[in-house]
Scaffold this motif. Structure first.
Motif, PDB file in Angstrom:
ATOM      1  N   GLY A 395      -4.938  17.116 -13.051  1.00 33.40           N
ATOM      2  CA  GLY A 395      -5.483  15.742 -12.888  1.00 33.40           C
ATOM      3  C   GLY A 395      -5.784  15.124 -11.504  1.00 33.40           C
ATOM      4  N   TYR A 396      -6.680  14.448 -11.460  1.00 33.33           N
ATOM      5  CA  TYR A 396      -7.220  13.623 -10.207  1.00 33.33           C
ATOM      6  C   TYR A 396      -6.607  11.992 -10.145  1.00 33.33           C
ATOM      7  N   TYR A 397      -5.744  11.930  -8.990  1.00 38.42           N
ATOM      8  CA  TYR A 397      -5.214  10.588  -9.155  1.00 38.42           C
ATOM      9  C   TYR A 397      -5.347   9.973  -7.424  1.00 38.42           C
ATOM     10  N   GLU A 398      -5.381   8.776  -7.597  1.00 33.63           N
ATOM     11  CA  GLU A 398      -5.352   7.758  -6.208  1.00 33.63           C
ATOM     12  C   GLU A 398      -3.822   7.745  -5.955  1.00 33.63           C
ATOM     13  N   LEU A 399      -3.583   8.129  -4.376  1.00 32.40           N
ATOM     14  CA  LEU A 399      -2.210   7.996  -3.996  1.00 32.40           C
ATOM     15  C   LEU A 399      -1.926   6.701  -3.613  1.00 32.40           C
ATOM     16  N   ILE A 400      -0.638   6.079  -3.927  1.00 31.49           N
ATOM     17  CA  ILE A 400       0.074   5.009  -3.797  1.00 31.49           C
ATOM     18  C   ILE A 400       1.437   5.215  -3.034  1.00 31.49           C
ATOM     19  N   ILE A 401       1.582   4.858  -1.824  1.00 28.18           N
ATOM     20  CA  ILE A 401       3.121   5.131  -1.199  1.00 28.18           C
ATOM     21  C   ILE A 401       3.869   4.135  -0.815  1.00 28.18           C
ATOM     22  N   THR A 402       5.343   4.325  -1.163  1.00 27.37           N
ATOM     23  CA  THR A 402       5.844   3.241  -0.412  1.00 27.37           C
ATOM     24  C   THR A 402       6.899   3.982   0.671  1.00 27.37           C
ATOM     25  N   SER A 403       6.870   3.377   2.034  1.00 26.84           N
ATOM     26  CA  SER A 403       7.402   4.400   3.024  1.00 26.84           C
ATOM     27  C   SER A 403       8.673   3.686   3.847  1.00 26.84           C
ATOM     28  N   TYR A 404       9.299   4.364   4.614  1.00 26.83           N
ATOM     29  CA  TYR A 404      10.594   3.884   5.241  1.00 26.83           C
ATOM     30  C   TYR A 404       9.909   3.133   6.565  1.00 26.83           C
ATOM     31  N   SER A 405       8.723   3.309   6.875  1.00 29.32           N
ATOM     32  CA  SER A 405       7.904   2.202   7.806  1.00 29.32           C
ATOM     33  C   SER A 405       7.185   1.026   7.211  1.00 29.32           C
ATOM     34  N   GLY A 406       7.535   0.831   6.202  1.00 31.48           N
ATOM     35  CA  GLY A 406       7.028  -0.532   5.729  1.00 31.48           C
ATOM     36  C   GLY A 406       5.924  -0.760   4.972  1.00 31.48           C
ATOM     37  N   LEU A 407       5.537   0.430   4.547  1.00 28.22           N
ATOM     38  CA  LEU A 407       4.268   0.320   3.476  1.00 28.22           C
ATOM     39  C   LEU A 407       4.696   0.284   2.155  1.00 28.22           C
ATOM     40  N   TYR A 408       4.413  -0.550   1.516  1.00 28.00           N
ATOM     41  CA  TYR A 408       5.202  -0.969  -0.026  1.00 28.00           C
ATOM     42  C   TYR A 408       4.006  -1.043  -0.757  1.00 28.00           C
ATOM     43  N   ARG A 409       3.995  -0.005  -1.976  1.00 29.19           N
ATOM     44  CA  ARG A 409       2.845   0.155  -2.866  1.00 29.19           C
ATOM     45  C   ARG A 409       1.580   0.235  -1.993  1.00 29.19           C
ATOM     46  N   TYR A 410       1.315   0.926  -1.048  1.00 29.81           N
ATOM     47  CA  TYR A 410       0.216   1.031  -0.351  1.00 29.81           C
ATOM     48  C   TYR A 410      -0.741   1.993  -0.673  1.00 29.81           C
ATOM     49  N   ASN A 411      -1.929   1.506  -0.987  1.00 31.87           N
ATOM     50  CA  ASN A 411      -2.836   2.188  -1.559  1.00 31.87           C
ATOM     51  C   ASN A 411      -3.460   2.910  -0.377  1.00 31.87           C
ATOM     52  N   MET A 412      -3.425   4.325  -0.318  1.00 36.07           N
ATOM     53  CA  MET A 412      -3.995   5.224   0.663  1.00 36.07           C
ATOM     54  C   MET A 412      -5.595   5.354   0.562  1.00 36.07           C
ATOM     55  N   LYS A 413      -6.013   4.940  -0.679  1.00 40.57           N
ATOM     56  CA  LYS A 413      -7.483   5.301  -1.007  1.00 40.57           C
ATOM     57  C   LYS A 413      -8.028   6.622  -0.797  1.00 40.57           C
ATOM     58  N   ASP A 414      -6.942   7.508  -1.109  1.00 39.17           N
ATOM     59  CA  ASP A 414      -7.022   8.982  -1.287  1.00 39.17           C
ATOM     60  C   ASP A 414      -7.086   9.495  -2.662  1.00 39.17           C
ATOM     61  N   ILE A 415      -7.785  10.347  -2.955  1.00 36.53           N
ATOM     62  CA  ILE A 415      -7.696  11.269  -4.143  1.00 36.53           C
ATOM     63  C   ILE A 415      -7.256  12.413  -4.078  1.00 36.53           C
ATOM     64  N   VAL A 416      -6.121  12.765  -4.840  1.00 41.21           N
ATOM     65  CA  VAL A 416      -5.488  13.858  -4.750  1.00 41.21           C
ATOM     66  C   VAL A 416      -5.778  14.633  -6.146  1.00 41.21           C
ATOM     67  N   TYR A 417      -5.585  16.027  -6.155  1.00 40.95           N
ATOM     68  CA  TYR A 417      -5.544  16.913  -7.292  1.00 40.95           C
ATOM     69  C   TYR A 417      -4.346  17.566  -7.345  1.00 40.95           C
ATOM     70  N   VAL A 418      -3.983  17.721  -8.710  1.00 38.82           N
ATOM     71  CA  VAL A 418      -2.644  18.510  -9.051  1.00 38.82           C
ATOM     72  C   VAL A 418      -2.984  19.876  -9.376  1.00 38.82           C
ATOM     73  N   ALA A 419      -2.951  20.799  -8.580  1.00 36.43           N
ATOM     74  CA  ALA A 419      -3.252  22.146  -8.566  1.00 36.43           C
ATOM     75  C   ALA A 419      -2.356  22.932  -9.403  1.00 36.43           C
ATOM     76  N   ASP A 420      -1.268  22.746  -9.491  1.00 39.30           N
ATOM     77  CA  ASP A 420      -0.412  23.238 -10.196  1.00 39.30           C
ATOM     78  C   ASP A 420       1.101  22.494 -10.464  1.00 39.30           C
ATOM     79  N   ILE A 421       1.757  22.755 -11.542  1.00 40.98           N
ATOM     80  CA  ILE A 421       3.118  22.049 -11.919  1.00 40.98           C
ATOM     81  C   ILE A 421       3.840  23.397 -12.574  1.00 40.98           C
ATOM     82  N   ASN A 422       5.161  23.160 -12.305  1.00 41.67           N
ATOM     83  CA  ASN A 422       6.074  24.098 -12.748  1.00 41.67           C
ATOM     84  C   ASN A 422       7.407  23.521 -12.927  1.00 41.67           C
TER      85      ASN A 422
END
Length: 573
Positions: A395-422
């Motif tokens: 799957g291809y997904y747009e990454l959303i992060i919430t961090s200890y440094s105050g970014l909440y549901r922050y859209n990275m505007k990055d596309i990531v690919y799931v290469a493997d799942i176990n």
């Protein structure tokens, strides 16, 4: 099992004796062996771990301006968090970040910012992202775990007497108006390396900490120190293009470099602050034997080649995904075939998001202990995210992060690919920015889709493309592909026709636009050898270097005609 509690077998091993500490604080107190064991336990329980991390972040920020606004104290579930807190991006938090730069506190996280990280600024003026103390701990932990796993994959690095070249940006550029340090992501990563690794570095601390070095001086000194060290076993950097360019500069400046090594000096041609020059030279010694050895290699091989100058060179750690993959393939030709490539790790100024765990593989395990991750499926018509344990292989997904440094549901505007799942444990790889797409009528063509067609045609024609860019000529309604091949045998017209056919077969929207004559036949520009490297040199922004420079794949202007050796158009030969 209740999903808001860590299972007993994990909590007793990882989080025993909490004493009010955050998850990053608990992990930071662990010795390396326990930290690695805990990391793998955490990876095996993604759903539970992610909820605990989210609760920990919200608890630590409940009394901040942002925490009070969105009622962090009352949020107990992931669904409640997603309902209460909207997506965000930099433009929506810039005003608050400006206040943090001036020294304000308790806005996104408790206290004032511990530091700021400067973005690469490849698309404009660099942005500054705040780091909390816990956020710094998270990045340090990820760097620590990455380094430990790297050493497990390449134990030869720790052999007595062996050295490593770390190409990084300054760990600190300056300070904000509020006196808070500003650094770079790669510079912080270098600073966070375990002490054992820091002792292996070939570059002296005085040079690595220097803030006012020009690109010319930095590159020359990097080559000079690395070239003198015969026992160099590897290089660590983010952008391997920098190392590639250093190798070329090394041969261009071979005479001066060998004289410097022979005499134990730094060429007066290199502009340096006099105090820094004296500090560096005071620790150098004449090394006529190494200079003579290098002179013999140069005479016999007609160049200073890696296998000759560093006979035990065996490891490269760098970005291997996205556009960097082609640069890796190019650099591999200059290195012994036994050299192992290890992914540097996916991250940005906003955070470090995965931890590579396999050689020759750009994918890595999510840093589940450091961020709360959400993923927006590419092409979805709603804003419903999935969580780390719900990812699908391929799957291809747009990454959303919430961090200890105050970014909440922050859209990275990055596309990531799931290469493997176990067993719900995903390994992800960065693909491209969400903006790296072509919008034509109803067609949205992502860069990775276009690259797939280029790779397919390259394989069919037994060609290798070193570098490509794409131009949408809006006036003539056509796509223009700018290609730098690895050989001189590429037939631009054959490649153009095959690429058009491949895109039509793979994308129904593209096929319709072509059949309806809304989109004209594409063109192919075949570029001179060295075109990509010349772009790196010209693209470097003031105060930056190749390591911080990313070349755009989608461009808006035609390249200079002097760089074009073929221009293939439909119906022309």
């Amino acid at each position: 099992m209740e999903k808001d509690r860590i299972p007993e077998d994990i909590s007793s091993d990882i989080f025993a004796g909490n004493e009010g500490k955050s998850i990053p604080e608990l992990l930071k107190d662990m010795p390396n062996e326990k930290l690695i064991k805990s990391f793998y336990l955490i990876e095996n329980t993604p759903e539970v771990t992610q909820l605990c991390v989210l609760q920990d972040i919200l608890k630590s920020a409940k009394n901040t301006e942002f925490g009070k606004k969105y009622g962090f104290a009352e949020i107990e579930t992931v669904d409640a968090f997603r309902k209460k807190v909207p997506f965000s991006d930099y433009s929506q938090v810039k005003a608050e970040i400006d206040r943090l730069k001036a020294g304000a506190a308790d806005i996104f996280f408790n206290g004032s910012a511990a530091s700021f990280i400067a973005t690469s600024g490849s698309t404009g003026v660099p942005k500054l992202l705040p780091e909390s103390k816990n956020g710094e701990l998270v990045k340090g932990l990820i760097s620590q775990i990455r380094a430990i796993l790297l050493l497990m994959l390449a134990p030869e690095v720790m052999a007595p007497g062996k050295k490593v070249l770390a190409i990084a940006n300054p760990s600190e550029y300056g300070k904000t108006e509020g006196g808070i340090p500003i650094g770079s992501a790669s510079g912080q990563a270098a600073k966070d390396m375990p002490i054992e690794m820091q002792k292996k570095m070939v570059l002296p601390p005085e040079m690595m900490m220097a803030k006012e070095l020009s690109n010319e001086a930095t590159d020359y000194l990097t080559i000079r120190y690395a070239l003198e060290e015969k026992n160099l076993v590897g290089v660590v950097c983010s952008n391997i293009a920098h190392f590639n360019i250093l190798l070329k500069k090394m041969n261009a400046a071979a005479v001066d470099l060998l004289e410097d090594i022979r005499a134990g000096q730094i060429s007066p041609k290199i502009s340096l602050d006099e105090d820094l020059r004296q500090r560096l030279v005071s620790k150098l010694s004449p090394n006529p034997d190494r200079a003579e050895e290098l002179k013999t290699i140069l005479a016999n091989n007609k160049s200073l080649d890696v296998a000759g100058i560093w006979p035990e060179f065996s490891v490269v750690s760098c970005w291997m995904s996205s556009s960097a993959a082609k640069i890796v393939a190019d650099v591999q030709k200059c290195l012994p075939p036994t050299v192992k490539f290890l992914e540097w790790g996916y991250g940005a100024s906003e955070g470090k998001f995965n931890i590579p765990d396999k050689a020759q593989d750009p994918a890595g395990l999510l840093a589940l202990f450091g961020y709360f991750f959400e993923f927006l499926p590419v092409g979805t018509e709603n804003n419903e995210t999935v969580l780390a344990h719900e990812l699908k292989k391929g799957g291809y997904y747009e990454l959303i992060i919430t961090s200890y440094s105050g970014l909440y549901r922050y859209n990275m505007k990055d596309i990531v690919y799931v290469a493997d799942i176990n067993n719900q444990i995903a390994r992800v790889v960065f693909v491209c920015k969400e903006s790296e797409r072509l919008d034509i009528e109803n067609l949205k063509l992502m860069i990775y889709e276009i690259e797939g067609s280029i790779l397919s045609v390259s394989a069919q024609q037994n060609q290798e493309i070193r570098f490509f860019q794409i131009l949408l000529d809006a006036n003539q309604r056509k796509l223009v592909f700018i290609l730098e091949p690895c050989s001189e045998t590429l037939d631009g017209e054959l490649f153009r026709a095959a690429l058009d056919k491949s895109l039509m077969a793979d994308n129904s929207d593209y096929r319709k636009l072509r059949n309806d004559n809304i989109l004209a036949a594409p063109e192919v520009l075949v570029m001179k050898d060295g075109y990509r490297d010349s772009l790196f040199t010209r693209a470097i922004m003031p105060g930056k270097n190749v390591n911080q420079t990313k070349l755009p794949i989608i461009i808006k202007e035609y390249p200079e005609k002097s760089n074009i050796i073929q221009w293939a158009k439909e119906g022309e030969k």
